[in-house]
Every structure is written in structure tokens, then in C-alpha cells.
Scaffold this motif. Structure first.
Motif, PDB file in Angstrom:
ATOM      1  N   MET A  20       0.798  -1.213   0.000  1.00 47.14           N
ATOM      2  CA  MET A  20       0.000   0.000   0.000  1.00 47.14           C
ATOM      3  C   MET A  20       0.845   1.285   0.000  1.00 47.14           C
ATOM      4  N   PRO A  21       1.941   1.395   0.775  1.00 42.76           N
ATOM      5  CA  PRO A  21       2.741   2.624   0.698  1.00 42.76           C
ATOM      6  C   PRO A  21       3.299   2.879  -0.707  1.00 42.76           C
ATOM      7  N   TRP A  22       3.750   1.812  -1.378  1.00 41.45           N
ATOM      8  CA  TRP A  22       4.335   1.991  -2.716  1.00 41.45           C
ATOM      9  C   TRP A  22       3.264   2.253  -3.766  1.00 41.45           C
ATOM     10  N   ILE A  23       2.098   1.695  -3.571  1.00 41.19           N
ATOM     11  CA  ILE A  23       0.968   2.014  -4.453  1.00 41.19           C
ATOM     12  C   ILE A  23       0.632   3.496  -4.300  1.00 41.19           C
ATOM     13  N   GLY A  24       0.631   3.971  -3.039  1.00 41.68           N
ATOM     14  CA  GLY A  24       0.388   5.390  -2.780  1.00 41.68           C
ATOM     15  C   GLY A  24       1.442   6.270  -3.424  1.00 41.68           C
ATOM     16  N   ALA A  25       2.710   5.859  -3.353  1.00 45.39           N
ATOM     17  CA  ALA A  25       3.788   6.646  -3.965  1.00 45.39           C
ATOM     18  C   ALA A  25       3.604   6.722  -5.479  1.00 45.39           C
ATOM     19  N   GLY A  26       3.239   5.593  -6.105  1.00 47.29           N
ATOM     20  CA  GLY A  26       2.991   5.599  -7.554  1.00 47.29           C
ATOM     21  C   GLY A  26       1.815   6.480  -7.914  1.00 47.29           C
ATOM     22  N   ALA A  27       0.763   6.410  -7.107  1.00 41.04           N
ATOM     23  CA  ALA A  27      -0.403   7.274  -7.350  1.00 41.04           C
ATOM     24  C   ALA A  27      -0.024   8.736  -7.164  1.00 41.04           C
ATOM     25  N   GLY A  28       0.861   9.032  -6.213  1.00 42.30           N
ATOM     26  CA  GLY A  28       1.323  10.404  -6.002  1.00 42.30           C
ATOM     27  C   GLY A  28       2.083  10.937  -7.202  1.00 42.30           C
ATOM     28  N   LEU A  29       2.954  10.102  -7.773  1.00 46.82           N
ATOM     29  CA  LEU A  29       3.685  10.522  -8.977  1.00 46.82           C
ATOM     30  C   LEU A  29       2.736  10.760 -10.146  1.00 46.82           C
ATOM     31  N   LEU A  30       1.776   9.865 -10.308  1.00 49.75           N
ATOM     32  CA  LEU A  30       0.782  10.017 -11.376  1.00 49.75           C
ATOM     33  C   LEU A  30      -0.045  11.277 -11.173  1.00 49.75           C
ATOM     34  N   LEU A  31      -0.495  11.504  -9.953  1.00 47.45           N
ATOM     35  CA  LEU A  31      -1.289  12.685  -9.636  1.00 47.45           C
ATOM     36  C   LEU A  31      -0.500  13.966  -9.864  1.00 47.45           C
ATOM     37  N   SER A  32       0.752  13.971  -9.445  1.00 46.21           N
ATOM     38  CA  SER A  32       1.569  15.179  -9.628  1.00 46.21           C
ATOM     39  C   SER A  32       1.814  15.457 -11.106  1.00 46.21           C
ATOM     40  N   GLY A  33       1.975  14.410 -11.891  1.00 40.93           N
ATOM     41  CA  GLY A  33       2.126  14.607 -13.331  1.00 40.93           C
ATOM     42  C   GLY A  33       0.877  15.201 -13.954  1.00 40.93           C
ATOM     43  N   MET A  34      -0.299  14.712 -13.539  1.00 39.89           N
ATOM     44  CA  MET A  34      -1.558  15.260 -14.057  1.00 39.89           C
ATOM     45  C   MET A  34      -1.750  16.703 -13.600  1.00 39.89           C
ATOM     46  N   MET A  35      -1.358  17.012 -12.365  1.00 39.05           N
ATOM     47  CA  MET A  35      -1.499  18.380 -11.867  1.00 39.05           C
ATOM     48  C   MET A  35      -0.554  19.327 -12.594  1.00 39.05           C
ATOM     49  N   ALA A  36       0.649  18.873 -12.895  1.00 47.18           N
ATOM     50  CA  ALA A  36       1.621  19.723 -13.580  1.00 47.18           C
ATOM     51  C   ALA A  36       1.159  20.061 -14.984  1.00 47.18           C
ATOM     52  N   LEU A  64      -2.649   3.350   6.157  1.00 49.12           N
ATOM     53  CA  LEU A  64      -3.653   2.303   5.915  1.00 49.12           C
ATOM     54  C   LEU A  64      -3.081   0.913   6.210  1.00 49.12           C
ATOM     55  N   LYS A  65      -1.854   0.691   5.780  1.00 52.64           N
ATOM     56  CA  LYS A  65      -1.214  -0.601   6.040  1.00 52.64           C
ATOM     57  C   LYS A  65      -1.065  -0.833   7.540  1.00 52.64           C
ATOM     58  N   ARG A  66      -0.638   0.186   8.282  1.00 52.19           N
ATOM     59  CA  ARG A  66      -0.449   0.049   9.723  1.00 52.19           C
ATOM     60  C   ARG A  66      -1.779  -0.172  10.435  1.00 52.19           C
ATOM     61  N   MET A  67      -2.840   0.497   9.972  1.00 51.65           N
ATOM     62  CA  MET A  67      -4.156   0.301  10.587  1.00 51.65           C
ATOM     63  C   MET A  67      -4.624  -1.144  10.417  1.00 51.65           C
ATOM     64  N   PHE A  68      -4.334  -1.731   9.276  1.00 58.53           N
ATOM     65  CA  PHE A  68      -4.721  -3.116   9.005  1.00 58.53           C
ATOM     66  C   PHE A  68      -3.816  -4.104   9.739  1.00 58.53           C
ATOM     67  N   SER A  69      -2.512  -3.813   9.766  1.00 63.55           N
ATOM     68  CA  SER A  69      -1.532  -4.746  10.320  1.00 63.55           C
ATOM     69  C   SER A  69      -1.323  -4.621  11.824  1.00 63.55           C
ATOM     70  N   TYR A  70      -1.810  -3.548  12.422  1.00 65.83           N
ATOM     71  CA  TYR A  70      -1.622  -3.338  13.862  1.00 65.83           C
ATOM     72  C   TYR A  70      -2.921  -2.919  14.537  1.00 65.83           C
ATOM     73  N   PRO A  71      -3.951  -3.766  14.501  1.00 63.91           N
ATOM     74  CA  PRO A  71      -5.174  -3.411  15.233  1.00 63.91           C
ATOM     75  C   PRO A  71      -4.875  -3.378  16.734  1.00 63.91           C
ATOM     76  N   HIS A  72      -5.463  -2.415  17.421  1.00 60.85           N
ATOM     77  CA  HIS A  72      -5.122  -2.198  18.830  1.00 60.85           C
ATOM     78  C   HIS A  72      -6.227  -2.604  19.792  1.00 60.85           C
ATOM     79  N   ILE A  73      -6.848  -3.716  19.553  1.00 58.65           N
ATOM     80  CA  ILE A  73      -7.874  -4.209  20.461  1.00 58.65           C
ATOM     81  C   ILE A  73      -7.318  -5.461  21.140  1.00 58.65           C
ATOM     82  N   PHE A  74      -6.693  -5.267  22.301  1.00 57.49           N
ATOM     83  CA  PHE A  74      -6.049  -6.366  23.011  1.00 57.49           C
ATOM     84  C   PHE A  74      -6.952  -6.910  24.109  1.00 57.49           C
ATOM     85  N   THR A  75      -8.185  -7.226  23.785  1.00 59.68           N
ATOM     86  CA  THR A  75      -9.106  -7.694  24.819  1.00 59.68           C
ATOM     87  C   THR A  75      -9.268  -9.208  24.820  1.00 59.68           C
TER      88      THR A  75
END
Length: 193
Positions: free
Chosen positions: A6-22, A47-58
Motif C-alpha cells: 500500500m505505501p508503494w501504491i500510494g507513492a505511484g499514485a502520487g507521482l501520477l497525480l503530480s504529473g496530471m497536476m503539472a 492504511l497498512k499500519r491500521m490493518f496490520s496493527y489493530p489495537h484491540i487487546f481484549t
């Protein structure tokens, strides 16, 4: 797979978005690309951390009940609480081994103790880990399975009220939030130029 990258997908989307904005507006090319890439990389990391580290230790669990779980991975953990006795180190005989072994009525499991800096782990293993062997604890964390099953430790509570805490989670969260804020500021500045 998608959550893992997910972080690298976000980075690719950021590059694509910045190209469209430019192309379509007055956003500065390089600065806009850096801002958008950093912002979307950090949001993907969040998003990855929210999925991989849920904080409900009950949910109290035993080693036996965790090992029998099938849908567990390094990305999809089971957050839980376990009680038992520390019977040794993750690597027996290694005097700086920071990982501990927890035993309960159902078996034993390695508890992965992590800190933001490796030197802190080594110091813990060297100075404190051996003193914890033989103590009863309540462990909070995430059961994961990669090449081997293990329990990623968030916090240990002892009968005397003392605790051992892993600070890698809040430190990583801090860097994620800083990345989001910095990316938004850079993107905003690029839009103003």
C-alpha cells in the motif's frame, strides 16, 4: 498483497497525480511530485499500519489456540492477550538476545521484542532479559505467522505491576503523521508557486 504494498501504491499514485497536476494547472513539477508522492506514500503506510496493527487487546488467547489459526500472516495478525511464564530467550545462549519465550498451558511461543533503534534491543537483551526468565507475565501484542509463528510484543505486564513496553509502534506512527503533514505542506507550497 495489496495491503503489503500500500505505501508503494500510494507513492505511484502520487507521482501520477503530480504529473496530471503539472500538465493541467500551475503546480510546480518537482515540488508537486515530491509533495504528492510523500503525502500518498504516508497515507498508504497509515492504511497498512491500521490493518496490520489493530489495537484491540481484549481477547485472551493461548499458544495452542493461536497456532491452530489458519488465516494469519505477517500482514494479518491476531491482536490478543496471553498469560504465562517467561522460560528463556529467543536465541538460547546469546547473551544479548532480546526476544523472550513465553510458555502457557498450551505450549510456548517466541515473543518478538522490538524497539526503534537496534541498540536499545541489544541493551535490553544484555542488561534486562535474563532477569525476566521465570517470571509470570501478561503479554499484549500481535500473533503473526511468517516462516515461523511468533508474537510481536507491544507490552508486558508483571505481577508486581512493572511493565516492559515496545515503542516501535508509536515512533512509526509519529513518522507516518510527519510524512502526511510534510507532504501536504510541500504540495500546498507547490500549488502556490
Amino acid at each position: 498483497f495489496i495491503i503489503s504494498y500500500m505505501p508503494w501504491i500510494g507513492a505511484g499514485a502520487g507521482l501520477l497525480l503530480s504529473g496530471m497536476m503539472a500538465v493541467s494547472s500551475n503546480v510546480s513539477g518537482v515540488m508537486g511530485a515530491v509533495g504528492a508522492t510523500l503525502l500518498l506514500f504516508s497515507l498508504g503506510w497509515l492504511l497498512k499500519r491500521m490493518f496490520s496493527y489493530p489495537h484491540i487487546f481484549t481477547e485472551p488467547r493461548t499458544v495452542r489456540s493461536l497456532v491452530s489459526e489458519v488465516e494469519v500472516s505477517g500482514v494479518r495478525p491476531i491482536p490478543c492477550v496471553m498469560e504465562g511464564e517467561i522460560i528463556g530467550r529467543g536465541i538460547p545462549g546469546l547473551f544479548w538476545s532480546e526476544d523472550l519465550v513465553l510458555q502457557d498451558d498450551g505450549g510456548y511461543i517466541i515473543m518478538d521484542y522490538r524497539q526503534p533503534l537496534r541498540i536499545l534491543e541489544i541493551l535490553f537483551g544484555w542488561v534486562r532479559a535474563e532477569k525476566l526468565v521465570g517470571k509470570r507475565v501478561r503479554a499484549y501484542g500481535w500473533y503473526r505467522r511468517t516462516a515461523r509463528p511468533y508474537f510481536e510484543l507491544r507490552r508486558l505486564e508483571f505481577e508486581d505491576g512493572s511493565t516492559v513496553t515496545s515503542y516501535i509502534y508509536p515512533v512509526m506512527q509519529f513518522f507516518i503523521y510527519m510524512g502526511i503533514a510534510l507532504g501536504a505542506v510541500i504540495l500546498g507550497l507547490a500549488a502556490l508557486m
